[in-house]
Design an enzyme around this catalytic site. Sequence first.
Site, PDB file in Angstrom:
ATOM      1  N   ILE A  20     -57.550  13.966  45.368  1.00  0.00           N
ATOM      2  CA  ILE A  20     -56.243  13.327  45.172  1.00  0.00           C
ATOM      3  C   ILE A  20     -55.529  13.133  46.519  1.00  0.00           C
ATOM      4  O   ILE A  20     -54.888  12.109  46.752  1.00  0.00           O
ATOM      5  CB  ILE A  20     -55.356  14.168  44.221  1.00  0.00           C
ATOM      6  N   ASP A  39     -57.072  18.462  56.748  1.00  0.00           N
ATOM      7  CA  ASP A  39     -58.093  19.047  55.875  1.00  0.00           C
ATOM      8  C   ASP A  39     -58.988  19.988  56.668  1.00  0.00           C
ATOM      9  O   ASP A  39     -59.494  19.655  57.718  1.00  0.00           O
ATOM     10  CB  ASP A  39     -58.961  17.990  55.192  1.00  0.00           C
ATOM     11  N   VAL A  75     -53.985  25.664  56.017  1.00  0.00           N
ATOM     12  CA  VAL A  75     -52.583  25.745  55.565  1.00  0.00           C
ATOM     13  C   VAL A  75     -52.146  27.187  55.304  1.00  0.00           C
ATOM     14  O   VAL A  75     -50.951  27.466  55.253  1.00  0.00           O
ATOM     15  CB  VAL A  75     -52.334  24.919  54.271  1.00  0.00           C
ATOM     16  N   ASN A 101     -50.786  19.640  49.153  1.00  0.00           N
ATOM     17  CA  ASN A 101     -51.824  19.289  48.184  1.00  0.00           C
ATOM     18  C   ASN A 101     -53.089  20.131  48.318  1.00  0.00           C
ATOM     19  O   ASN A 101     -53.859  20.243  47.362  1.00  0.00           O
ATOM     20  CB  ASN A 101     -52.143  17.788  48.359  1.00  0.00           C
ATOM     21  N   TYR A 166     -54.967  31.423  40.229  1.00  0.00           N
ATOM     22  CA  TYR A 166     -54.566  30.027  40.462  1.00  0.00           C
ATOM     23  C   TYR A 166     -53.246  29.725  39.734  1.00  0.00           C
ATOM     24  O   TYR A 166     -52.325  29.116  40.294  1.00  0.00           O
ATOM     25  CB  TYR A 166     -55.700  29.144  39.964  1.00  0.00           C
ATOM     26  N   GLY A 167     -53.157  30.170  38.493  1.00  0.00           N
ATOM     27  CA  GLY A 167     -51.945  29.914  37.699  1.00  0.00           C
ATOM     28  C   GLY A 167     -50.718  30.572  38.318  1.00  0.00           C
ATOM     29  O   GLY A 167     -49.636  29.976  38.357  1.00  0.00           O
ATOM     30  N   LYS A 170     -49.758  28.540  41.296  1.00  0.00           N
ATOM     31  CA  LYS A 170     -49.239  27.221  40.925  1.00  0.00           C
ATOM     32  C   LYS A 170     -47.846  27.304  40.291  1.00  0.00           C
ATOM     33  O   LYS A 170     -47.067  26.355  40.378  1.00  0.00           O
ATOM     34  CB  LYS A 170     -50.219  26.513  39.989  1.00  0.00           C
ATOM     35  N   ALA A 198     -57.063  15.126  37.603  1.00  0.00           N
ATOM     36  CA  ALA A 198     -58.048  14.207  38.168  1.00  0.00           C
ATOM     37  C   ALA A 198     -59.441  14.806  38.104  1.00  0.00           C
ATOM     38  O   ALA A 198     -59.611  16.019  38.202  1.00  0.00           O
ATOM     39  CB  ALA A 198     -57.706  13.898  39.624  1.00  0.00           C
ATOM     40  N   SER A 200     -62.303  15.507  40.065  1.00  0.00           N
ATOM     41  CA  SER A 200     -62.572  15.644  41.499  1.00  0.00           C
ATOM     42  C   SER A 200     -63.583  16.777  41.664  1.00  0.00           C
ATOM     43  O   SER A 200     -64.040  17.360  40.680  1.00  0.00           O
ATOM     44  CB  SER A 200     -61.279  16.005  42.234  1.00  0.00           C
TER      45      SER A 200
HETATM   46  P1  NAI Z   1     -60.292  18.748  45.982  1.00  0.00           P
HETATM   47  O1  NAI Z   1     -61.088  20.001  46.056  1.00  0.00           O
HETATM   48  O2  NAI Z   1     -61.001  17.456  45.765  1.00  0.00           O
HETATM   49  O3  NAI Z   1     -59.427  18.591  47.317  1.00  0.00           O
HETATM   50  C1  NAI Z   1     -58.745  19.665  47.905  1.00  0.00           C
HETATM   51  C2  NAI Z   1     -58.810  19.510  49.403  1.00  0.00           C
HETATM   52  O4  NAI Z   1     -58.069  20.579  50.007  1.00  0.00           O
HETATM   53  C3  NAI Z   1     -60.261  19.616  49.936  1.00  0.00           C
HETATM   54  O5  NAI Z   1     -60.574  18.481  50.708  1.00  0.00           O
HETATM   55  C4  NAI Z   1     -60.239  20.898  50.764  1.00  0.00           C
HETATM   56  O6  NAI Z   1     -61.092  20.849  51.903  1.00  0.00           O
HETATM   57  C5  NAI Z   1     -58.778  21.006  51.159  1.00  0.00           C
HETATM   58  N1  NAI Z   1     -58.402  22.396  51.484  1.00  0.00           N
HETATM   59  C6  NAI Z   1     -58.739  23.497  50.790  1.00  0.00           C
HETATM   60  N2  NAI Z   1     -58.243  24.596  51.389  1.00  0.00           N
HETATM   61  C7  NAI Z   1     -57.569  24.172  52.496  1.00  0.00           C
HETATM   62  C8  NAI Z   1     -56.832  24.837  53.498  1.00  0.00           C
HETATM   63  N3  NAI Z   1     -56.703  26.167  53.495  1.00  0.00           N
HETATM   64  N4  NAI Z   1     -56.263  24.102  54.478  1.00  0.00           N
HETATM   65  C9  NAI Z   1     -56.400  22.752  54.497  1.00  0.00           C
HETATM   66  N5  NAI Z   1     -57.103  22.065  53.564  1.00  0.00           N
HETATM   67  C10 NAI Z   1     -57.676  22.765  52.575  1.00  0.00           C
HETATM   68  O7  NAI Z   1     -59.177  18.977  44.868  1.00  0.00           O
HETATM   69  P2  NAI Z   1     -58.204  17.953  44.079  1.00  0.00           P
HETATM   70  O8  NAI Z   1     -58.647  17.893  42.683  1.00  0.00           O
HETATM   71  O9  NAI Z   1     -58.015  16.718  44.844  1.00  0.00           O
HETATM   72  O10 NAI Z   1     -56.841  18.810  44.082  1.00  0.00           O
HETATM   73  C11 NAI Z   1     -55.736  18.519  44.902  1.00  0.00           C
HETATM   74  C12 NAI Z   1     -54.595  19.433  44.492  1.00  0.00           C
HETATM   75  O11 NAI Z   1     -54.219  19.188  43.143  1.00  0.00           O
HETATM   76  C13 NAI Z   1     -54.908  20.928  44.580  1.00  0.00           C
HETATM   77  O12 NAI Z   1     -53.777  21.646  45.010  1.00  0.00           O
HETATM   78  C14 NAI Z   1     -55.233  21.284  43.145  1.00  0.00           C
HETATM   79  O13 NAI Z   1     -55.049  22.650  42.894  1.00  0.00           O
HETATM   80  C15 NAI Z   1     -54.256  20.399  42.415  1.00  0.00           C
HETATM   81  N6  NAI Z   1     -54.591  20.141  41.023  1.00  0.00           N
HETATM   82  C16 NAI Z   1     -55.686  19.383  40.726  1.00  0.00           C
HETATM   83  C17 NAI Z   1     -55.989  19.124  39.405  1.00  0.00           C
HETATM   84  C18 NAI Z   1     -57.122  18.256  39.019  1.00  0.00           C
HETATM   85  O14 NAI Z   1     -57.232  17.928  37.811  1.00  0.00           O
HETATM   86  N7  NAI Z   1     -57.978  17.835  39.939  1.00  0.00           N
HETATM   87  C19 NAI Z   1     -55.198  19.700  38.318  1.00  0.00           C
HETATM   88  C20 NAI Z   1     -54.034  20.422  38.739  1.00  0.00           C
HETATM   89  C21 NAI Z   1     -53.785  20.636  40.057  1.00  0.00           C
END
Ligand code: NAI
Length: 302
Positions: A20, A39, A75, A101, A166-167, A170, A198, A200
Amino acid sequence: MSKIRFDERVAIVTGAGAGIGREYALELARRGAKVVVNDLGGARDGSGGNSSAADAVVSEIKKAGGEAVANYDNVATMSGGENIVKTAVNAFGKVDILINNAGILRDKSFLKMTEAEWDAVIAVHLKGAFCVTQPAAKAMKDNNYGRIIFTSSTSGLYGNFGQTNYGAAKMGVVGIMNTLKLEMAKYNVKVNAIAPTAYSRMTADVFPEEMGKKLQPKFNVPLVLYLCSEDNNETGRTYVMGAGWYGRTAVVCAEGACLGDAKRDISVEEIRESFSKIDKLEKAEPANSGADIFKYMGPLLS
Ligand code: NAI
């Protein structure tokens, strides 16, 4: 319809190398923003890291004629957060927009969860939100403008099996937002939370593939970018979304029951007697600060 643009705006998107976050970064740049693509480039559980994820998004933005710079900091540390904000200020002079994010998962049922699994998830989502937002908020205060997004989840807002760590994180970011909206109001900074949905890397084994095709990361972008725009005046709100559905969710407070007279003791049996009234959510309304409960206590306090 006038176009919503981000010309002259500087945006930081954490975890923008994939999923996302990548979509936010691409659309912000398309609409004129200068973007810091942060990232760490690690695995889904937060282990490892490399610069290629952020670099790929930066070169995609540049190829399309946009402006972006990569940052690979974690982060979850204060020095990482400060460096992310410094990257924006050094490259583009200021920070107008922050989308928190970045995220990882370490799912385990509560009875089996280890301290390491708990700490890793809290560090990235909850402490990470503090580490990046504090230096960004300082920069926004100096400019008397800002838009901050915290990424929550239905797992925190409503619950999800195997995700107590996680909950908690969040729901924790909603807690940060609730107070930060009050503290930053006088600096023209709007602070909101979102719970995206999403298909992902994070959810590839959660949603069936057919459903996943509809839950595209890009459908989370329009509402989040609207909240990051000058047009948005809302602050302290939480929005839930996915597949093109967008809605508001809120912590509400109900009318409840006033017992006693604020002098005499109240018995446990009186609670039992009034419990259905105490438990009722009818006529409940979103609460906007801790002080909101005093209106319900009113008859006892006057
Ligand atoms: P994703 O795993 O595709 O992307 C997350 C990105 O964050 C990755 O590229 C990762 O390398 C980066 N990342 C992880 N730890 C990091 C750190 N310490 N410092 C910098 N970058 C870091 O996940 P997605 O699905 O795109 O999720 C984005 C956000 O949305 C997250 O916070 C997730 O918890 C939240 N979310 C996603 C949902 C979904 O349905 N995909 C549902 C609810 C929340």
